[in-house]
Design a protein around this motif. Sequence first.
Motif, PDB file in Angstrom:
ATOM      1  N   SER A 178     -10.325  22.583  -1.159  1.00  0.00           N
ATOM      2  CA  SER A 178      -9.809  21.959   0.067  1.00  0.00           C
ATOM      3  C   SER A 178     -10.917  21.100   0.671  1.00  0.00           C
ATOM      4  CB  SER A 178      -9.374  23.029   1.071  1.00  0.00           C
ATOM      5  OG  SER A 178      -8.367  23.837   0.552  1.00  0.00           O
ATOM      6  N   PRO A 179     -11.278  20.001   0.029  1.00  0.00           N
ATOM      7  CA  PRO A 179     -12.470  19.238   0.415  1.00  0.00           C
ATOM      8  C   PRO A 179     -12.379  18.640   1.813  1.00  0.00           C
ATOM      9  CG  PRO A 179     -11.142  18.016  -1.167  1.00  0.00           C
ATOM     10  CD  PRO A 179     -10.566  19.384  -1.102  1.00  0.00           C
ATOM     11  N   TYR A 234       0.817  -1.218   0.000  1.00  0.00           N
ATOM     12  CA  TYR A 234       0.000   0.000   0.000  1.00  0.00           C
ATOM     13  C   TYR A 234       0.849   1.266   0.000  1.00  0.00           C
ATOM     14  CZ  TYR A 234      -3.213  -3.645   1.574  1.00  0.00           C
ATOM     15  OH  TYR A 234      -3.936  -4.809   1.684  1.00  0.00           O
ATOM     16  N   ARG A 235       0.269   2.328  -0.560  1.00  0.00           N
ATOM     17  CA  ARG A 235       0.946   3.619  -0.599  1.00  0.00           C
ATOM     18  C   ARG A 235      -0.017   4.744  -0.214  1.00  0.00           C
ATOM     19  NH1 ARG A 235       5.869   3.116  -2.847  1.00  0.00           N
ATOM     20  NH2 ARG A 235       6.234   1.460  -4.394  1.00  0.00           N
ATOM     21  N   GLN A 236       0.545   5.762   0.430  1.00  0.00           N
ATOM     22  CA  GLN A 236      -0.134   7.035   0.656  1.00  0.00           C
ATOM     23  C   GLN A 236      -1.442   6.857   1.443  1.00  0.00           C
ATOM     24  OE1 GLN A 236       1.458  10.000  -0.318  1.00  0.00           O
ATOM     25  NE2 GLN A 236       3.168   8.730  -0.928  1.00  0.00           N
ATOM     26  N   GLY A 237      -2.468   7.675   1.152  1.00  0.00           N
ATOM     27  CA  GLY A 237      -3.732   7.584   1.876  1.00  0.00           C
ATOM     28  C   GLY A 237      -4.483   6.309   1.555  1.00  0.00           C
ATOM     29  N   MET A 238      -5.312   5.860   2.528  1.00  0.00           N
ATOM     30  CA  MET A 238      -6.012   4.572   2.359  1.00  0.00           C
ATOM     31  C   MET A 238      -7.443   4.653   2.887  1.00  0.00           C
ATOM     32  SD  MET A 238      -2.997   2.043   3.754  1.00  0.00           S
ATOM     33  CE  MET A 238      -1.319   2.668   3.710  1.00  0.00           C
ATOM     34  N   VAL A 239      -8.256   3.698   2.448  1.00  0.00           N
ATOM     35  CA  VAL A 239      -9.624   3.522   2.938  1.00  0.00           C
ATOM     36  C   VAL A 239      -9.704   2.172   3.640  1.00  0.00           C
ATOM     37  CG1 VAL A 239     -12.067   3.420   2.311  1.00  0.00           C
ATOM     38  CG2 VAL A 239     -10.503   4.824   0.963  1.00  0.00           C
ATOM     39  N   PHE A 240     -10.362   2.152   4.804  1.00  0.00           N
ATOM     40  CA  PHE A 240     -10.385   0.944   5.633  1.00  0.00           C
ATOM     41  C   PHE A 240     -11.808   0.502   5.968  1.00  0.00           C
ATOM     42  CE2 PHE A 240      -6.733   3.610   7.159  1.00  0.00           C
ATOM     43  CZ  PHE A 240      -5.724   2.875   6.563  1.00  0.00           C
ATOM     44  N   GLY A 253     -23.712  -0.408   0.128  1.00  0.00           N
ATOM     45  CA  GLY A 253     -22.327  -0.713   0.445  1.00  0.00           C
ATOM     46  C   GLY A 253     -21.324  -0.079  -0.494  1.00  0.00           C
ATOM     47  N   ASN A 254     -21.790   0.850  -1.337  1.00  0.00           N
ATOM     48  CA  ASN A 254     -20.875   1.581  -2.213  1.00  0.00           C
ATOM     49  C   ASN A 254     -20.174   2.682  -1.432  1.00  0.00           C
ATOM     50  OD1 ASN A 254     -21.567   0.237  -4.736  1.00  0.00           O
ATOM     51  ND2 ASN A 254     -23.546   1.259  -4.548  1.00  0.00           N
ATOM     52  N   LEU A 255     -18.922   2.936  -1.776  1.00  0.00           N
ATOM     53  CA  LEU A 255     -18.119   3.925  -1.066  1.00  0.00           C
ATOM     54  C   LEU A 255     -17.772   5.097  -1.984  1.00  0.00           C
ATOM     55  CD1 LEU A 255     -17.724   1.253   0.606  1.00  0.00           C
ATOM     56  CD2 LEU A 255     -15.423   2.049   1.102  1.00  0.00           C
ATOM     57  N   TRP A 256     -17.792   6.304  -1.376  1.00  0.00           N
ATOM     58  CA  TRP A 256     -17.529   7.527  -2.116  1.00  0.00           C
ATOM     59  C   TRP A 256     -16.686   8.449  -1.237  1.00  0.00           C
ATOM     60  CZ3 TRP A 256     -20.381   7.082  -6.724  1.00  0.00           C
ATOM     61  CH2 TRP A 256     -21.421   6.144  -6.703  1.00  0.00           C
ATOM     62  N   GLN A 257     -15.806   9.215  -1.846  1.00  0.00           N
ATOM     63  CA  GLN A 257     -15.021  10.165  -1.062  1.00  0.00           C
ATOM     64  C   GLN A 257     -14.380  11.204  -1.990  1.00  0.00           C
ATOM     65  OE1 GLN A 257     -11.868   7.867   0.885  1.00  0.00           O
ATOM     66  NE2 GLN A 257     -10.580   8.016  -0.908  1.00  0.00           N
ATOM     67  N   SER A 258     -13.815  12.234  -1.378  1.00  0.00           N
ATOM     68  CA  SER A 258     -13.060  13.233  -2.131  1.00  0.00           C
ATOM     69  C   SER A 258     -11.576  13.057  -1.853  1.00  0.00           C
ATOM     70  CB  SER A 258     -13.503  14.645  -1.733  1.00  0.00           C
ATOM     71  OG  SER A 258     -13.229  14.870  -0.354  1.00  0.00           O
ATOM     72  N   ASP A 259     -10.758  13.718  -2.653  1.00  0.00           N
ATOM     73  CA  ASP A 259      -9.309  13.680  -2.443  1.00  0.00           C
ATOM     74  C   ASP A 259      -8.727  15.009  -2.904  1.00  0.00           C
ATOM     75  OD1 ASP A 259      -6.809  12.747  -1.797  1.00  0.00           O
ATOM     76  OD2 ASP A 259      -6.555  11.512  -3.580  1.00  0.00           O
ATOM     77  N   ASN A 260      -7.856  15.572  -2.077  1.00  0.00           N
ATOM     78  CA  ASN A 260      -7.253  16.867  -2.360  1.00  0.00           C
ATOM     79  C   ASN A 260      -5.979  16.706  -3.185  1.00  0.00           C
ATOM     80  OD1 ASN A 260      -6.834  19.581  -2.283  1.00  0.00           O
ATOM     81  ND2 ASN A 260      -6.471  19.715  -0.088  1.00  0.00           N
ATOM     82  N   ASP A 261      -5.706  17.693  -4.035  1.00  0.00           N
ATOM     83  CA  ASP A 261      -4.483  17.682  -4.829  1.00  0.00           C
ATOM     84  C   ASP A 261      -3.355  18.386  -4.069  1.00  0.00           C
ATOM     85  OD1 ASP A 261      -5.390  20.275  -4.896  1.00  0.00           O
ATOM     86  OD2 ASP A 261      -5.056  20.563  -7.033  1.00  0.00           O
ATOM     87  N   ASP A 262      -2.140  18.325  -4.627  1.00  0.00           N
ATOM     88  CA  ASP A 262      -1.080  19.202  -4.149  1.00  0.00           C
ATOM     89  C   ASP A 262      -1.535  20.627  -4.432  1.00  0.00           C
ATOM     90  OD1 ASP A 262       0.529  17.112  -3.395  1.00  0.00           O
ATOM     91  OD2 ASP A 262       1.739  17.113  -5.204  1.00  0.00           O
ATOM     92  N   ASP A 263      -1.444  21.488  -3.446  1.00  0.00           N
ATOM     93  CA  ASP A 263      -2.051  22.814  -3.537  1.00  0.00           C
ATOM     94  C   ASP A 263      -1.780  23.509  -4.865  1.00  0.00           C
ATOM     95  OD1 ASP A 263      -3.080  22.527  -1.070  1.00  0.00           O
ATOM     96  OD2 ASP A 263      -1.991  24.156  -0.118  1.00  0.00           O
ATOM     97  N   GLY A 264      -2.857  24.032  -5.446  1.00  0.00           N
ATOM     98  CA  GLY A 264      -2.730  24.881  -6.620  1.00  0.00           C
ATOM     99  C   GLY A 264      -2.697  24.167  -7.952  1.00  0.00           C
ATOM    100  N   ASN A 271      -5.089  13.161   0.199  1.00  0.00           N
ATOM    101  CA  ASN A 271      -5.772  13.461   1.461  1.00  0.00           C
ATOM    102  C   ASN A 271      -7.254  13.196   1.305  1.00  0.00           C
ATOM    103  OD1 ASN A 271      -6.197  14.217   4.106  1.00  0.00           O
ATOM    104  ND2 ASN A 271      -6.379  16.381   3.631  1.00  0.00           N
ATOM    105  N   ASN A 272      -7.585  11.912   1.271  1.00  0.00           N
ATOM    106  CA  ASN A 272      -8.974  11.468   1.200  1.00  0.00           C
ATOM    107  C   ASN A 272      -9.613  11.726   2.558  1.00  0.00           C
ATOM    108  OD1 ASN A 272      -6.920   9.572   1.832  1.00  0.00           O
ATOM    109  ND2 ASN A 272      -8.374   7.898   1.812  1.00  0.00           N
TER     110      ASN A 272
END
Length: 1022
Positions: A338-339, A233-239, A267-278, A257-258
């Motif tokens: 910035s979600p 695994y790498r970086q942010g994760m969902v558990f 049982g479906n999953l949804w989320q946002s994720d932020n980019d590197d600023d700008g 940054n989910n």
Amino acid sequence: MHLKKACRRNYYYFYLSTVVIFLAWVGPSTLKKIGIDRSKLTEEQKRLPENAVSALKVADGLKVALFASEPMMTNPTNMDIDQKGRVWITEAYNYRINLHPDHPRKAEGDRILILEDTNGDGKADTSKVFYQDTSINAALGISVLGNKVIVSCSPYVFMLTDSDGDDKADKKEILFQGIGGEQHDHAIHAFTFGPDGKLYFNFGNAGDSILDKNGNIVRDVEGNSVNSSGKPYRQGMVFRCDMDGSNFEVLANNFRNNYEVAVDAFGNLWQSDNDDDGNRGVRINYILEYGNYGYTDEMTGAGWRARRVNMEDSIPIQHWHLNDPGVVPNLLQTGSGSPTGMLIYEGNMLPAVFQNQMIHSEPGHNIVRSYPVKKNGAGYTAQIVNIVESIDDEWFRPSDVCIAPDGSLFIADWYDPGVGGHQVGDLNRGRVFRVAPDVSNYEVPSFSINTTLDAIKALENPNLATRYLAWKKLHEQGTSVENDLVNIFNSSDNPRFRARAFWLLTKLPGKGNDYVNKALHDKNEDLRVAAFKAARELKLDLIPLVKEVVKDPSPQIRREALIALRHNTSSEAPGLWAELAQQYDGKDRWYLEALGISADKQWDSYFAAWKSKAGDNWNTAAGRDIVWRSRAKAALPLLASIIQDSNIDPEKNLKFFRAFDFHTDPSKQDILLSLLNGNHPSQKIITTYALLQLDTTNLAMTNDIKNAIDRSLEASKGTGQFLDLLARYKIKNKNPELLTMAVKNKNDELREMAAKILIANNGGSLVKSAVHKDTATAMTLVGALGGSEDPKVKDMLQSVLMDKSINLKVRQKATQMFGNGYTGQEKLMTLVSSKKLPVELKSTAQKVLLKAWRSDIQSQAKAFFNQGAGNTSFQPVATLIKLNGNSDNGKKMFTNVCSSCHQVNNNGIDFGPNLSEIGAKYAREGLYEAVLHPDAGIAFGYEGYVFKTKDGNQVLGYITSQSKEDLSVKMMGGSVSKIKKSDIVSQKPYEHSLMPTGLVSGMKQQEVVDLIEYLSALKKKS
């Protein structure tokens, strides 16, 4: 100094408090009567709680009301609503106190509050402290589940229990610990109770790893250690896990940054994720279980800026490696932002467009919005529909959204001049709003779970805390409630109610398989999807289920069948996968990635079954995609045959070269070698990219390879591939070509790369000769050299600036470039202070050093040049925001002062965050704080480090990418230095922002005001 600042702040809030009391006494109706409208209010009046609603625009059919505000509560980071309709808030008065020692703080720690409207008028009238101590400072998540409350606050997840029902926590237990990102927004986030009785949650890429309550590394159900090391695994994760933390699963990984995962009834999953600023890459994701979401390179961990074959052509797409096989596509890209908090609205009070859809808080754009989705093949498409947005109050920072038992929407408002960036501008305010068709009162439906019918009614409630209690009650009753649940499943006209009953039915002892089969044959597609999800959770025999749907017309169902075959060891699994693969249409990327997830760790057998079924007809658009996505050994020769197909333009199909990066079988080396010679019309291109994909570690340099390299170098002159070949094969005899690139290439990055390689290849004499040739050539070449910290480059620049036979303008440019970087500033200061710098260059050096971003060098320069402390006489921010600025002049100030580090609409240097939409992220107050006090807030990912290498060189910058072997460090000026980890002697955090602390010390106050006027207008164009 800090005391004075605190006194000014206290006076300011005393003044505001006085105004609040006065306006509260006068009352809103009086304001209306005397004709005051928002345009006539002062900035201070606009920010008073009683004027908050007037700043908001709400969707048709809805109204908004203020439910609670300061002084009852402040700085809400997260929120939940219990079955009684009470609002639970995690406060963050002690936000980032480790980074802001001058901020006031609560020694007793931050609070968890319970806010309640006891008389039903729609306004909170009581506030209770449920829990308070320093262990929950700036908690990022709260989930209320009966008498238990889960609080997310890295490095811990706590379970707080109210044993006696007095609204006070009696017991605090650790659920998880050892989570990275303490006092960090990219850390552990809120937990959500799923319809299956499990907990869902996530962490951003500061989370790193997770330990259990006993301090042991958590291992998932497959035996993997849960950390971000890339294994796997790498970086942010969902558990997902059980209520006690057991049966731990990683459902997806490689996010930045989910912030908060939302789960619907199926049982479906949804989320946002932020980019590197700008970088305008903020995204919304549908979670394809076990998927990789591409923030970093899957194989190496390299960042999205790292050069690679088939690199995406726009930054928002490039940001997520979307051209790479094995990356799940984004549902929606929303640009900048910035979600924060997200939910699925499964009620009926809000208008139909929002029902059964995501609702999301987006503080970066001062808005709460929805993303209605439509099914599209095995995935979805989405659009944006606004719910609540700020008209003229940029401090409106919605940090979370929740649904009350009556179906109304609540919004927590952090209320601050800025958002993110390790910064807080206001500690004393915060609001909660309620949105509904009618907000004149707040009536919480009567709630009971005493009988089965009451519990079933509660299970249908849109409020999660209510549903949790109902689920728990019905689950505890076991088979005695089976008939009642079956009745809901069979008879309800609401598919989501049916799904909730279904999940409970699957938990009945010995009945799971029966109800999964029943749901699998239902007419409702979403229930059939839920059937597969439940079957996987229950660890049923999945092969019979997959057989039933292997030819199903629905790609959504076949997607779930594919996920069901993941890591399935049945002898029938490869054949079933092949049948499902045969139905890929060559267009549906969701389906293709489901195929890839399904074949994980079994690619050879799955791919062989498909190839056997496809036979000689495999070479279609769909077949080529499957080969591209595959990790099977047998796919490697097929990649080569696709590349060598004379009907396919290899330059337009670089993805097939990139695919080699995702294979680990040694046979790929011979296959790549076989591509070096051929008769393709574009053979030179094929040869070049094959050479770039070869592993050179133990490569025997034959004449064939040498000839191929020579041909490719000749064919790729002036391109990035030419430079990549030189670096990869350590070729030293192309200095004239490098000089030409360093002088004439129109791409800044390639010019700098060429200049660096030229100096490294002992091309100093060529450079010296070119510098003497003509002024234009010399200026370009010196500029290209200026982005390097290499000692050889510094020596070259020093020799130029000291050479009085060279044009003075060139020497001045060399002085500027010599003074770039961590060591460059120090060396230039040494030349100046030792009086070895030629007098004609003193004014140039003075300008460079007085603007040095190394505070120690800047201080030395001010003392040497008798400049004092610079301009420190700016008025307080509260005064500055009232002054009028000239945007045109501000743009000039940006060009003169800021564009050496920041870009606006592609103009400027790409070093710090892109500021093209900075006016949406920060109000004027926040912009002033960022410009005047850059050390107070550093955007995540832009933290500086000083690297010392074995050759004695020192490099200062931020890490843009790292793999097992290398670090890429971006330095002032936008240049990137790649450093071998084995060459690093030390790596220390830089104690300051990389934005110079004294940036504005040489500016007049009005110039700063003009600059802020310009920056505040930089917003997304509608």
